[in-house]
Design an enzyme around this catalytic site. Sequence first.
Site: not given
Length: 345
Positions: A80, A180, A182, A184
């Site tokens: 990552k 959230g 966003g 997804v």
Amino acid sequence: MSLFTHPEFDGHERVLFAHDPASGLKAIVAIHSTRLGPAAGGCRMWPYASEEEALADALRLSRGMTYKNAVAGLDLGGGKSVIIADPRTQKTPELLRAFGRAVHDLGGTYVTAEDVGVSVADMEIVREATPHVAGLETGAHASGDPSPVTARGVFEGMRKALLVATGSDDVAGRTIAVQGLGHVGRHLCALLHAAGARLVVSDIDPARVADAERAFDARAVAPDAIATVAADVFAPCALGGVLDDATIPRLKARIVAGAANNQLARPEHADALHARGILYVPDFALNAGGIINVAREIEGRTDAGWLTETLGAMVANIETILREAAERGVSPNGVAEAFARRRLA
Ligand code: NAD
């Protein structure tokens, strides 16, 4: 700042600190394991309060990728990257190209893609500096934005959790709290809304909240209220660390199933959820749809059925993990980690 004695250090193979004064790039690439193949995992751009915070995130997220790729049955290792910058004000093509050069220096041991704060268009710019990038819009095996596939996997996995916890996988009439909105989170809301779920939503961006109220008939609550609203399922789809000493005792949902990486503030919070009778679907097992989609591109797959088949296997595996955990009376998190460790061994 320590590395080898860092609490999040877990035998990582390589950690690269990349700095490019001309573009202002400050990035950390963490390769946790290449045991199963080249390390693959997204790039996150976030205005971290400190370098320590960025390093901890890179170490934790890359380890999570090792487990995620292993559980999903992919021949990919875990890695990552994080770029310390505000994506709204500090993202420039020069900075993205400098990041691409840093990835390129790793010689293909790490393949990057999108994560929070980084879009498909950004990855197209990174590609100007390295071929070790996926989640692209163009090219022979382009797979595009991984988030619709991530959302599909979360949706289907959430239904498995409902099945195991309640005996029915029907989301119609259920209340789902989505944190959230966003890439997804919004796709997940669309799937849930189409299936008849009632949505409670939250985002720190008021425009995204207004959009969900309009598009999905969602009820909005403040960001600090979403984790503890009355709901059948709490779906964290923002950042990590939302399940902690403060939220777990106040959760009202019977199930936690969302896309966010590293939802548990600390590993022992899996047991705290279990002790409260809350079914926690391990994030790294549930949100692998995106990396499955990206893997198709990395491995240059052309077989049309592979994605559906692999995503289907991921979802079936979630049910196996949840049932095994129920039978043994333990948290599904440990069951999923053991599953990954078996593959890594
Ligand atoms: P994104 O940046 O598109 O969306 C994140 C959203 O969360 C934004 O709308 C942001 O405003 C909101 N947010 C941030 N802090 C919040 C808070 N305190 N309360 C409410 N909302 C908040 O990111 P994404 O791609 O949708 O990813 C969401 C999560 O899922 C991340 O943890 C990511 O690592 C994980 N994930 C994403 C994918 C993928 O395919 N994109 C795959 C696997 C895991």
